[in-house]
Design a protein around this motif. Structure first.
Motif, PDB file in Angstrom:
ATOM      1  N   UNK A 318      22.122 -60.041  33.326  1.00 20.61           N
ATOM      2  CA  UNK A 318      23.142 -59.186  33.926  1.00 20.61           C
ATOM      3  C   UNK A 318      24.515 -59.709  33.539  1.00 20.61           C
ATOM      4  N   UNK A 319      25.555 -59.156  34.140  1.00 20.65           N
ATOM      5  CA  UNK A 319      26.925 -59.525  33.780  1.00 20.65           C
ATOM      6  C   UNK A 319      27.383 -60.819  34.414  1.00 20.65           C
ATOM      7  N   UNK A 320      26.547 -61.435  35.229  1.00 22.49           N
ATOM      8  CA  UNK A 320      26.891 -62.733  35.795  1.00 22.49           C
ATOM      9  C   UNK A 320      28.139 -62.729  36.648  1.00 22.49           C
ATOM     10  N   UNK A 321      28.416 -61.632  37.330  1.00 18.06           N
ATOM     11  CA  UNK A 321      29.593 -61.544  38.189  1.00 18.06           C
ATOM     12  C   UNK A 321      30.874 -61.164  37.469  1.00 18.06           C
ATOM     13  N   UNK A 322      30.801 -60.925  36.162  1.00 25.06           N
ATOM     14  CA  UNK A 322      31.984 -60.528  35.401  1.00 25.06           C
ATOM     15  C   UNK A 322      32.176 -59.018  35.517  1.00 25.06           C
ATOM     16  N   UNK A 323      33.399 -58.597  35.769  1.00 23.06           N
ATOM     17  CA  UNK A 323      33.757 -57.173  35.773  1.00 23.06           C
ATOM     18  C   UNK A 323      34.746 -56.921  34.653  1.00 23.06           C
ATOM     19  N   UNK A 324      34.485 -55.896  33.863  1.00 25.65           N
ATOM     20  CA  UNK A 324      35.325 -55.551  32.718  1.00 25.65           C
ATOM     21  C   UNK A 324      35.746 -54.092  32.887  1.00 25.65           C
ATOM     22  N   UNK A 325      37.033 -53.877  33.089  1.00 29.52           N
ATOM     23  CA  UNK A 325      37.590 -52.525  33.065  1.00 29.52           C
ATOM     24  C   UNK A 325      38.192 -52.333  31.678  1.00 29.52           C
ATOM     25  N   UNK A 356      29.938 -61.031  28.844  1.00 30.04           N
ATOM     26  CA  UNK A 356      31.031 -60.127  28.479  1.00 30.04           C
ATOM     27  C   UNK A 356      30.492 -58.808  27.925  1.00 30.04           C
ATOM     28  N   UNK A 357      29.435 -58.898  27.105  1.00 27.27           N
ATOM     29  CA  UNK A 357      28.835 -57.689  26.553  1.00 27.27           C
ATOM     30  C   UNK A 357      28.249 -56.830  27.672  1.00 27.27           C
ATOM     31  N   UNK A 358      27.517 -57.452  28.572  1.00 23.10           N
ATOM     32  CA  UNK A 358      26.947 -56.700  29.698  1.00 23.10           C
ATOM     33  C   UNK A 358      28.050 -56.061  30.546  1.00 23.10           C
ATOM     34  N   UNK A 359      29.126 -56.792  30.780  1.00 26.13           N
ATOM     35  CA  UNK A 359      30.220 -56.265  31.592  1.00 26.13           C
ATOM     36  C   UNK A 359      30.901 -55.094  30.894  1.00 26.13           C
ATOM     37  N   UNK A 462      26.601 -51.938  41.918  1.00 24.50           N
ATOM     38  CA  UNK A 462      27.287 -52.227  40.646  1.00 24.50           C
ATOM     39  C   UNK A 462      28.478 -51.296  40.443  1.00 24.50           C
ATOM     40  N   UNK A 463      28.335 -50.024  40.812  1.00 21.95           N
ATOM     41  CA  UNK A 463      29.459 -49.103  40.716  1.00 21.95           C
ATOM     42  C   UNK A 463      30.578 -49.492  41.661  1.00 21.95           C
ATOM     43  N   UNK A 464      30.215 -49.964  42.851  1.00 16.25           N
ATOM     44  CA  UNK A 464      31.235 -50.392  43.811  1.00 16.25           C
ATOM     45  C   UNK A 464      32.028 -51.573  43.259  1.00 16.25           C
ATOM     46  N   UNK A 465      31.360 -52.465  42.539  1.00 14.10           N
ATOM     47  CA  UNK A 465      32.062 -53.590  41.926  1.00 14.10           C
ATOM     48  C   UNK A 465      33.061 -53.122  40.882  1.00 14.10           C
ATOM     49  N   UNK A 466      32.672 -52.140  40.073  1.00 17.73           N
ATOM     50  CA  UNK A 466      33.591 -51.609  39.067  1.00 17.73           C
ATOM     51  C   UNK A 466      34.763 -50.910  39.739  1.00 17.73           C
ATOM     52  N   UNK A 467      34.482 -50.103  40.758  1.00  9.08           N
ATOM     53  CA  UNK A 467      35.562 -49.380  41.429  1.00  9.08           C
ATOM     54  C   UNK A 467      36.530 -50.334  42.109  1.00  9.08           C
ATOM     55  N   UNK A 468      36.008 -51.431  42.638  1.00  7.42           N
ATOM     56  CA  UNK A 468      36.889 -52.429  43.241  1.00  7.42           C
ATOM     57  C   UNK A 468      37.798 -53.057  42.191  1.00  7.42           C
ATOM     58  N   UNK A 469      37.251 -53.295  40.998  1.00  6.34           N
ATOM     59  CA  UNK A 469      38.063 -53.850  39.913  1.00  6.34           C
ATOM     60  C   UNK A 469      39.154 -52.871  39.491  1.00  6.34           C
ATOM     61  N   UNK A 470      38.840 -51.568  39.479  1.00  4.44           N
ATOM     62  CA  UNK A 470      39.854 -50.565  39.142  1.00  4.44           C
ATOM     63  C   UNK A 470      40.928 -50.527  40.222  1.00  4.44           C
TER      64      UNK A 470
END
Length: 484
Positions: A318-325, A356-359, A462-470
Motif C-alpha cells: 500500500x502507500x504506507x501512509x503517504x498521500x499524494x495530491x 510514492x508510486x502507490x500514492x 482511502x478516499x477520505x485520506x485523499x480528501x483530507x489532503x486536498x
C-alpha cells in the motif's frame, strides 16, 4: 462510399494515425512525437510547425504501412490549444499555447464578475484551461494580427484551405452558446473578442475540403475534439454511458443526450458531437495530470517510466501512509483551482519509491472517483461501470486502484487509440451520409475488466485520506493569501 479511411489524432505529446478498414479493422498505423516546452509562469507551448509535421509524418507512416489508398481523412485535435496565424498565408504568428498553459489566469481574474453568466451561456467555468482566456491573452500580450483560433482550424487550413472548426471543439472555447451550438455574441464581447474573424462551426461528419498532403487528393470528412472522439469510439451513445481516457491528463465524459444538462457539481456541460445536424451533449470532468505526473516521477528518478508503475509499486502492499495530491498543473473539476500546486505528505524514513508510486495511483484514481460521483449527482443515478482507454490503462496497478476506489468495475478497452478510432468513425459518416451511426463504430469489447478487490469501508477510508489532503492543500493556500 466504402473503403479504408485515414484517422489522425493530434495530441499533446504526439500524433497517432491509423488506416481503418470497415471489414479488416486497423491495417496501418504511424506515430510521431510532439514536445511541448514548459516555462515560467505556467507557460506550456509547442511550435505549430511541429504539430503539422507530426500530422503529416504519422499519416504518411500509417498509409505506407497499409499500402493501399483511402477514401477519406478524419482529424481529432487537442481542443483547447490555441494560436494566432495569418489567414492569407497560413503562417503562424505565435507559438501554439497548449491547453495546460496557465498564463491567462489574469484574464480570468479580470472577468470573474462574469463567471456565472459565462458558465450558464457556455456550460464551462471560467478557467485558463479553456480556449477563450488564452485567445484573449494572446490578443493582449502577443499580437493583434491575423486570426486567433484553436489548433484544429489552423491544421485544417494547412491541409485543405478551409476555415472551420467542429461543434464540439468550438464548445471547448467558452465562446459557443451551449443551447444553440453556435458562436455567442455575448461571450465574445465579454472576452473582448467581438471583432474577431471566427471559423465556421460545422458538423463532425462534414466534407470540409480535400488535401493532397498525404499523396493523391483525399476528402477531409471528419472533425472531432479528442475526448469526444474517444467517447464516440467507446460506443457511449446513451445517457449515462461514461468513459475515462488516461493520457497526459485523465478525462471522464458521460453522455447526457440531446439536451444539455447543466451540472451543479463543478462538471463541464458541453457538446459531445453534432452529426447530421443533430447535437448530443455530455458532462465532462478533467484531471490535469495523469501520465504527465508519471513522467514527473520518472524525471525525479523514482521510476524509469510508465512501466515502472507496476514493477516498483508491486514492492509494497500500500502507500504506507503517504498521500499524494498530484496537482502538478492545478486541480480541475470539481474544484477548479488551477493555481494550486501538488503535495506529498506522510513521508518518513521508511518511505520507498513503491510508496510514492502507490500514492500517485491513489491520487489519480481518487480524482476520477470525484468526477464519477459528480456525474452520478448531476445525472441522478450512479455509474454502473467505467470504460477506460489511453496509455495508462496498461498499468494493472492503476486500473485495479481505480476499480477499488470507485467500487465499480473498470472495463479497459480492447481497442487502443480510441481517439483515432472516433476520428475514423466521423470520417466514415462524412464520406457515407447514409451510414447508420452504430455501423460506423468499432464493436465494443473490453480487453480486461477490473473488479473491486476491497470493501466499501476500506475504499471510503482511502478516499477520505485523499480528501483530507486536498482540504489541507486548500486551507494552506487560503492561509497564505490572508493578510497578517
Amino acid at each position: 462510399m466504402t473503403g479504408p479511411v485515414l484517422a489522425v489524432d493530434q495530441g499533446t505529446s504526439g500524433t497517432k494515425a491509423l488506416v481503418v478498414c470497415p471489414e479488416r479493422g486497423v491495417i496501418g498505423s504511424g506515430s510521431s512525437p510532439v514536445r511541448p516546452r514548459h516555462g515560467g509562469g505556467g507557460a506550456v507551448e509547442v511550435d505549430p510547425a511541429e504539430l503539422l509535421d507530426s500530422v503529416l509524418d504519422a499519416g504518411r507512416r500509417a498509409l505506407g504501412e497499409a499500402g493501399e489508398p483511402v477514401v477519406a481523412v478524419g482529424l481529432a485535435n487537442q481542443g483547447e490549444t490555441v494560436l494566432a496565424w495569418d489567414p492569407d498565408t497560413g503562417r503562424p504568428l505565435t507559438e501554439a499555447i497548449v491547453w495546460q498553459d496557465r498564463r491567462s489566469a489574469s484574464v480570468c481574474s479580470r472577468l470573474s464578475a462574469h463567471e456565472a453568466e459565462l458558465t450558464h451561456l457556455t456550460g464551462l467555468p471560467l478557467d485558463p484551461y479553456f480556449a477563450a482566456p488564452k485567445m484573449a491573452w494572446i490578443r493582449r500580450e502577443l499580437t493583434c494580427e491575423g486570426v486567433v483560433t484553436t489548433s484544429d482550424s489552423w491544421l485544417v487550413h494547412q491541409l485543405t484551405g478551409a476555415f472551420v472548426t467542429d461543434t464540439a471543439t468550438a464548445g471547448r472555447t467558452q465562446l459557443l452558446d451551449l443551447d444553440r451550438a453556435g458562436w455567442s455574441a455575448r461571450a465574445l464581447d465579454i472576452f473582448g473578442l467581438g471583432d474577431e474573424r471566427l471559423p465556421a462551426v460545422v458538423d463532425s461528419d462534414t466534407t470540409v475540403g480535400t488535401t493532397d498532403a498525404f499523396g493523391a487528393d483525399i476528402p477531409l470528412t471528419g472533425l472531432l475534439v479528442d475526448q469526444q472522439a474517444a467517447l464516440l469510439a467507446q460506443n457511449a451513445l446513451d445517457p449515462g454511458d461514461a468513459k475515462c481516457t488516461y493520457g497526459t491528463g485523465a478525462f471522464l465524459l458521460a453522455q447526457s443526450g440531446p439536451v444539455p444538462r447543466r451540472g451543479s457539481t463543478g462538471l463541464v456541460s458541453c457538446v459531445a458531437w453534432r452529426l447530421g445536424g443533430r447535437t448530443s451533449y455530455c458532462l465532462d470532468g478533467q484531471v490535469y495530470t495523469a501520465a504527465s505526473a508519471v513522467d514527473w516521477l520518472a524525471g525525479m528518478g523514482v521510476i524509469s517510466g510508465a512501466a515502472g508503475l507496476d514493477t516498483v509499486g508491486a514492492a509494497v502492499p500500500d502507500a504506507g501512509g503517504v498521500s499524494f495530491v498530484p496537482a502538478l498543473a492545478g486541480l480541475a473539476a470539481p474544484w477548479w483551482r488551477g493555481d494550486l500546486r501538488g503535495s506529498v505528505t506522510g513521508l518518513g524514513l521508511d518511505t520507498t519509491p513503491g510508496h510514492l508510486v502507490r500514492a500517485l495511483c491513489d491520487g489519480i484514481a481518487a480524482q476520477v472517483v470525484e468526477l464519477a460521483e459528480a456525474v452520478a449527482a448531476d445525472q441522478g443515478s450512479p455509474l454502473t461501470s467505467l470504460r477506460a482507454d489511453g496509455g495508462l490503462t496498461r498499468s494493472t496497478l492503476l486500473m485495479q486502484t481505480q476499480a477499488d476506489l470507485l467500487q465499480r468495475p473498470v472495463e479497459v478497452s480492447a481497442l487502443p487509440d480510441a481517439t483515432a478510432l472516433g476520428a475514423a468513425a466521423v470520417a466514415r459518416l462524412g464520406a457515407d451520409p447514409g451510414l447508420p451511426l452504430r455501423q460506423a463504430l468499432p464493436a465494443w469489447r473490453p480487453a480486461a475488466v477490473y473488479e473491486p478487490r476491497i470493501g466499501a469501508d476500506e475504499a471510503a477510508e482511502r478516499l477520505a485520506g485523499f480528501r483530507a489532503a486536498v482540504r489541507t492543500l486548500l486551507e494552506s493556500d487560503r492561509n497564505a493569501r490572508e493578510p497578517r
